[in-house]
Design an enzyme around this catalytic site. Structure first.
Site, short mmCIF file in Angstrom:
data_model
loop_
_atom_site.label_atom_id
_atom_site.label_comp_id
_atom_site.label_asym_id
_atom_site.label_seq_id
_atom_site.Cartn_x
_atom_site.Cartn_y
_atom_site.Cartn_z
N TYR A 113 0.85 -1.20 0.00
CA TYR A 113 0.00 0.00 0.00
C TYR A 113 0.88 1.24 0.00
CZ TYR A 113 0.76 0.22 5.10
OH TYR A 113 1.32 0.27 6.35
N THR A 163 6.02 4.13 0.12
CA THR A 163 5.63 2.75 -0.18
C THR A 163 5.64 1.92 1.09
OG1 THR A 163 7.89 1.93 -0.57
CG2 THR A 163 6.75 2.95 -2.44
N GLU A 164 4.79 0.91 1.12
CA GLU A 164 4.76 -0.04 2.23
C GLU A 164 4.59 -1.45 1.65
OE1 GLU A 164 5.40 0.53 5.29
OE2 GLU A 164 5.06 2.68 5.60
N VAL A 165 5.68 -2.19 1.66
CA VAL A 165 5.72 -3.57 1.17
C VAL A 165 5.55 -4.50 2.37
CG1 VAL A 165 7.20 -5.29 0.06
CG2 VAL A 165 7.15 -2.95 -0.80
#
Length: 306
Positions: free
Chosen positions: A205, A273-275
């Site tokens: 997300y 970004t959030e991985v």
């Protein structure tokens, strides 16, 4: 729900002092090496990019250079983009993704946009696989003048040299299971507050800026990354990590007010970004690739919109 055990440093309801920070620090082990994993790759890129040492850290005799790579022949007439990784040292794909972007894709943008890439903002945290720095401070709540985290203020000083040129800043992060098992309990203990359990989203997300939302830009990045890894769904409350989902795979934070890294340039286009590396549906290579795709999608969008 079973009760949550208190974090093993400090006393419930009491903020940490120096004794507790020393106790916490003694629990941190050097689990990997910045000078072996990251520094050689930065040095290898020096033939194609201009290396910039924008500061240095000295923590109890352990020294770390703060390093960036920038486009050679920086052109004041061109826009600029900032890519940052490793603000939270344990978020590995942010560091590796920034390096892979430089090694494999950055050359394609030469002469079109100036690039400033900082692969590992928090090298002490990288080595300990930790969110914080040596002083138990989260750099990503301290990107403001006079803040106590040198990792943050040094980066602000670096960006200030060309701040008016930045049209894009993409800050590469991860949301991990250890956020819930270690780091959120640790911050609650450090600040003398109760720990309230949350949920870790399964998937990628983005975090947009509440004060400067760019929904079309965010969705362009989400659409590109979806070709590499899955996008995090909203929970039953329509939220991701306690924030309302404003569009698929996107939440918003007030970046500047919270002292977050993505707020330092004042660029029109910003995203975090959030991985999710702990997903059974994602591999480390996939996570690194997701970060690279996010960077290239962001650059492509900004250049097309210019």
């Amino acid at each position: 729900m079973s009760p949550v055990a208190f974090y093993p440093v400090g006393s419930p309801g009491q903020p940490w002092g120096e004794a507790e920070r020393t106790q916490w620090r003694a629990r941190q082990q050097r689990l990997r090496r910045f000078d072996q994993d990251v520094l050689p790759r930065i040095e290898a890129l020096a033939g194609s990019f201009e290396p910039v040492q924008y500061g240095a850290l000295d923590y109890a005799g352990e020294t770390y250079p703060l390093l960036a790579l920038r486009s050679p022949d920086w052109n004041p007439a061109l826009p600029a983009a900032l890519v940052t990784g490793g603000v939270h040292g344990y978020e590995t794909s942010g560091v590796m993704g920034a390096l892979e972007f430089l090694e494999q894709h950055a050359a394609a943008y030469a002469g079109r946009i100036n690039l400033l890439v900082v692969p590992c903002v928090n090298p002490w945290g990288y080595e300990r696989i930790n969110r914080w720095n040596f002083d138990a401070i989260d750099p990503n709540r301290n990107f403001r003048q006079g803040a106590p985290a040198r990792e943050s203020t040094a980066l602000i000083e670096l960006v200030a040299r060309s701040k008016s040129q930045f049209v894009l800043h993409i800050d590469l992060h991860e949301t991990t299971d250890s956020d819930e098992s270690e780091f959120r309990p640790a911050v609650a203990a450090r600040d003398g507050k109760p720990f309230v359990p949350g949920l870790i989203p399964d998937g990628f997300y983005l975090v947009d800026d509440t004060e400067n939302p760019q929904p079309a830009f965010q969705q362009a990045v989400v659409a590109a990354v979806e070709q590499v890894t899955h996008i995090a769904p909203a929970d039953e409350a329509g939220e991701i990590i306690g924030s309302k989902v404003v569009s698929r795979g996107v939440i918003e934070y007030p970046l500047v007010a919270l002292g977050l890294c993505a707020g330092i340039t004042g660029a029109r286009y910003t995203t975090t970004t959030e991985v999710y590396p702990d997903s059974p549906r994602a591999t480390p290579a996939q996570c690194n690739r997701a970060q690279v795709v996010a960077v290239t999608a962001a650059l492509d969008y900004v250049l097309a919109a210019a």
